[in-house]
Write a protein that holds these residues in place. Structure first.
Motif, PDB file in Angstrom:
ATOM      1  N   ASP A  20       0.521  -1.088   0.091  1.00 16.34           N
ATOM      2  CA  ASP A  20       0.083  -0.194  -0.085  1.00 16.34           C
ATOM      3  C   ASP A  20       0.909   1.273   0.116  1.00 16.34           C
ATOM      4  N   GLY A  21       2.161   1.530  -0.228  1.00 16.35           N
ATOM      5  CA  GLY A  21       2.738   2.227  -0.017  1.00 16.35           C
ATOM      6  C   GLY A  21       3.265   2.818   1.614  1.00 16.35           C
ATOM      7  N   THR A  22       3.108   1.880   2.088  1.00 11.67           N
ATOM      8  CA  THR A  22       3.296   2.299   3.154  1.00 11.67           C
ATOM      9  C   THR A  22       4.756   1.701   3.971  1.00 11.67           C
ATOM     10  N   LEU A  23       5.634   3.129   4.755  1.00 13.17           N
ATOM     11  CA  LEU A  23       7.016   2.444   4.844  1.00 13.17           C
ATOM     12  C   LEU A  23       6.979   1.961   6.661  1.00 13.17           C
ATOM     13  N   ARG A  24       7.302   0.569   6.295  1.00 16.84           N
ATOM     14  CA  ARG A  24       7.420  -0.082   8.341  1.00 16.84           C
ATOM     15  C   ARG A  24       8.792  -0.711   8.543  1.00 16.84           C
ATOM     16  N   ASP A  25       8.720  -0.901  10.114  1.00 14.92           N
ATOM     17  CA  ASP A  25      10.432  -0.831  10.231  1.00 14.92           C
ATOM     18  C   ASP A  25      10.487  -2.135  10.309  1.00 14.92           C
ATOM     19  N   LEU A  26      11.247  -2.683  10.328  1.00 17.01           N
ATOM     20  CA  LEU A  26      12.626  -3.966  10.163  1.00 17.01           C
ATOM     21  C   LEU A  26      13.267  -4.257  11.174  1.00 17.01           C
ATOM     22  N   SER A  27      13.455  -2.921  12.204  1.00 17.53           N
ATOM     23  CA  SER A  27      14.463  -3.277  12.856  1.00 17.53           C
ATOM     24  C   SER A  27      14.704  -4.294  13.721  1.00 17.53           C
ATOM     25  N   ALA A  28      13.195  -5.238  14.003  1.00 18.80           N
ATOM     26  CA  ALA A  28      13.537  -5.669  15.149  1.00 18.80           C
ATOM     27  C   ALA A  28      13.983  -7.636  14.632  1.00 18.80           C
ATOM     28  N   TYR A  29      13.673  -7.175  13.239  1.00 18.52           N
ATOM     29  CA  TYR A  29      14.073  -8.663  12.479  1.00 18.52           C
ATOM     30  C   TYR A  29      16.029  -8.837  11.483  1.00 18.52           C
ATOM     31  N   VAL A  30      15.953  -7.201  11.151  1.00 20.28           N
ATOM     32  CA  VAL A  30      17.588  -7.223  10.934  1.00 20.28           C
ATOM     33  C   VAL A  30      17.709  -5.739  11.351  1.00 20.28           C
ATOM     34  N   PRO A  31      19.574  -5.679  11.562  1.00 19.71           N
ATOM     35  CA  PRO A  31      20.358  -4.837  12.407  1.00 19.71           C
ATOM     36  C   PRO A  31      20.064  -3.361  10.981  1.00 19.71           C
ATOM     37  N   ASP A  32      20.401  -3.449   9.582  1.00 20.19           N
ATOM     38  CA  ASP A  32      20.973  -2.972   8.954  1.00 20.19           C
ATOM     39  C   ASP A  32      20.077  -4.255   7.596  1.00 20.19           C
ATOM     40  N   ILE A  33      20.186  -2.912   6.279  1.00 20.26           N
ATOM     41  CA  ILE A  33      19.511  -3.096   5.016  1.00 20.26           C
ATOM     42  C   ILE A  33      21.477  -3.077   4.317  1.00 20.26           C
ATOM     43  N   THR A  34      22.172  -4.342   4.288  1.00 16.07           N
ATOM     44  CA  THR A  34      23.689  -4.556   4.259  1.00 16.07           C
ATOM     45  C   THR A  34      23.658  -5.906   3.663  1.00 16.07           C
ATOM     46  N   GLY A  35      25.283  -5.886   3.423  1.00 14.65           N
ATOM     47  CA  GLY A  35      25.410  -7.190   2.509  1.00 14.65           C
ATOM     48  C   GLY A  35      24.915  -8.247   3.768  1.00 14.65           C
ATOM     49  N   ALA A  36      25.465  -8.599   4.515  1.00 12.96           N
ATOM     50  CA  ALA A  36      25.016  -9.686   5.360  1.00 12.96           C
ATOM     51  C   ALA A  36      23.690 -10.167   5.769  1.00 12.96           C
ATOM     52  N   THR A  37      22.794  -8.751   5.288  1.00 10.62           N
ATOM     53  CA  THR A  37      21.017  -9.959   4.921  1.00 10.62           C
ATOM     54  C   THR A  37      20.315  -9.031   3.354  1.00 10.62           C
ATOM     55  N   LEU A  38      21.448  -9.647   2.004  1.00  9.47           N
ATOM     56  CA  LEU A  38      20.825  -9.335   0.875  1.00  9.47           C
ATOM     57  C   LEU A  38      21.612 -10.425   0.364  1.00  9.47           C
ATOM     58  N   GLY A  39      21.412 -12.042   1.002  1.00  8.62           N
ATOM     59  CA  GLY A  39      22.100 -13.182   0.740  1.00  8.62           C
ATOM     60  C   GLY A  39      19.939 -13.877   0.454  1.00  8.62           C
ATOM     61  N   ASP A  40      19.640 -14.602  -0.151  1.00  3.98           N
ATOM     62  CA  ASP A  40      18.282 -14.982  -1.120  1.00  3.98           C
ATOM     63  C   ASP A  40      18.009 -15.944   0.714  1.00  3.98           C
ATOM     64  N   GLY A  41      18.667 -16.045   1.160  1.00  7.24           N
ATOM     65  CA  GLY A  41      17.912 -17.160   2.698  1.00  7.24           C
ATOM     66  C   GLY A  41      17.454 -15.796   3.600  1.00  7.24           C
ATOM     67  N   ALA A  42      18.781 -15.158   3.417  1.00  8.94           N
ATOM     68  CA  ALA A  42      17.830 -13.820   3.959  1.00  8.94           C
ATOM     69  C   ALA A  42      16.657 -13.234   3.741  1.00  8.94           C
ATOM     70  N   LEU A  43      16.506 -12.526   2.197  1.00 10.89           N
ATOM     71  CA  LEU A  43      15.938 -12.178   1.669  1.00 10.89           C
ATOM     72  C   LEU A  43      14.025 -12.634   2.163  1.00 10.89           C
ATOM     73  N   ASP A  44      14.529 -14.311   1.592  1.00 10.99           N
ATOM     74  CA  ASP A  44      13.534 -15.296   2.206  1.00 10.99           C
ATOM     75  C   ASP A  44      12.304 -14.858   2.960  1.00 10.99           C
ATOM     76  N   ALA A  45      13.439 -14.652   4.447  1.00 11.34           N
ATOM     77  CA  ALA A  45      12.839 -14.636   5.401  1.00 11.34           C
ATOM     78  C   ALA A  45      12.372 -13.371   5.419  1.00 11.34           C
ATOM     79  N   LEU A  46      12.458 -12.524   5.307  1.00 13.75           N
ATOM     80  CA  LEU A  46      12.205 -10.862   5.001  1.00 13.75           C
ATOM     81  C   LEU A  46      10.650 -11.378   4.504  1.00 13.75           C
ATOM     82  N   ARG A  47      10.896 -12.390   3.394  1.00 16.16           N
ATOM     83  CA  ARG A  47       9.111 -12.064   2.724  1.00 16.16           C
ATOM     84  C   ARG A  47       8.079 -12.713   3.487  1.00 16.16           C
TER      85      ARG A  47
END
Length: 281
Positions: A20-47
């Protein structure tokens, strides 16, 4: 997914833009959007998260660079056939590579601050490619599997520094604030074919660049394969892939940015950028 980093410089928090275009906070699940959170497994967990249950972010906070702690900031020059024609230059045999200093990286809507002595600051709307999977000697057929997602980059360029100060292009590409990146990192599954994206750039409401990634000389897959022959690509590396025609340096007479100008960029599906130009003290 549309992943973001929001907040003041140096204090950005991870988030996502929901359907819906709403900004939502991910701080409870990842510390930041960096290389450490960009692998397929990490992205699947966010999905897999229930986005409707994520906290909403009030107001309209600043959007920081959509990737934190960027490793290598790799830039491909003269990579659009119509841009090469505009510049009167031959089609390169291999991708032209230069580096942009990481200190140039800013948020999508942060000011462009021209350094002292700048007289020829130019604009370049570009498709940014964010690496999510480490690789070396990557085949062209598997190259896109190494992509976490895509974003907009404005490869702001000081042409006097680039062309007249001797040495490589890096001098004119690396001024502070000359690498607006974001606002979103859009994951590759949502983008689909990176070679069919419309792109544009306006200065003060006047269209300067209109193009498509379809006119790239070297495709995203070819660029990744080529670069990986030279060095390892790591999660969090960003490759910016060249610009279509319409840069100020290619105009007759030439046209460059001045204090107070407003630059607006858009790439299909990747959001928009807006920068105001000012002069460094």
């Amino acid at each position: 997914m549309k992943l973001v980093r929001y907040g003041e410089p140096g204090e950005e928090k991870p988030g996502l833009i929901d359907g819906d275009g709403t900004l939502r906070d991910l701080s409870a699940y990842v510390p930041d959007i960096t290389g450490a959170t960009l692998g397929d497994g990490a992205l699947d967990a966010l999905r897999a998260l229930d986005t409707s249950a994520l906290p909403t972010v009030a107001g309209t906070p600043r959007m920081g660079p959509c990737v934190g702690n960027i490793g290598k900031f790799l830039c491909i020059g003269l990579n659009y056939s119509d841009h090469a024609e505009e510049q009167g230059l031959a089609i390169p045999e291999h991708p032209i590579l230069f580096f942009k200093a990481n200190s140039a990286i800013t948020g999508a809507n942060d000011d462009i601050v021209m350094p002292r002595g700048s007289r020829r600051t130019d604009w370049e709307v570009e498709l940014g490619v964010v690496i999510g999977k480490e690789g070396k000697y990557i085949s062209e057929d598997t190259a896109l599997e190494h992509v976490a997602g895509y974003c907009i980059v404005n490869d702001v360029s000081e042409r006097e520094f680039q062309q007249k100060l001797s040495g490589q292009w890096t001098k004119g590409k690396s001024c502070d604030t000359y690498g607006p990146t974001g606002p979103w990192l859009v994951t590759r599954d949502e983008v689909g074919d990176p070679q069919s994206l419309a792109m544009s750039l306006d200065v003060n409401g006047t269209r300067m660049q209109t193009g498509s990634t379809a006119t790239m000389i070297f495709t995203v897959a070819q660029i990744i394969a080529h670069l990986s022959e030279l060095f390892t690509l790591y999660p969090g590396d960003v490759i910016t892939t060249g610009t279509p025609p319409g840069v100020g340096d290619g105009m007759r007479p030439q046209q460059y940015l001045k204090v107070g100008d407003v630059v607006e960029l858009e790439i299909e599906g990747l959001g928009k950028q807006r920068q105001v130009v000012r002069q460094d003290a």
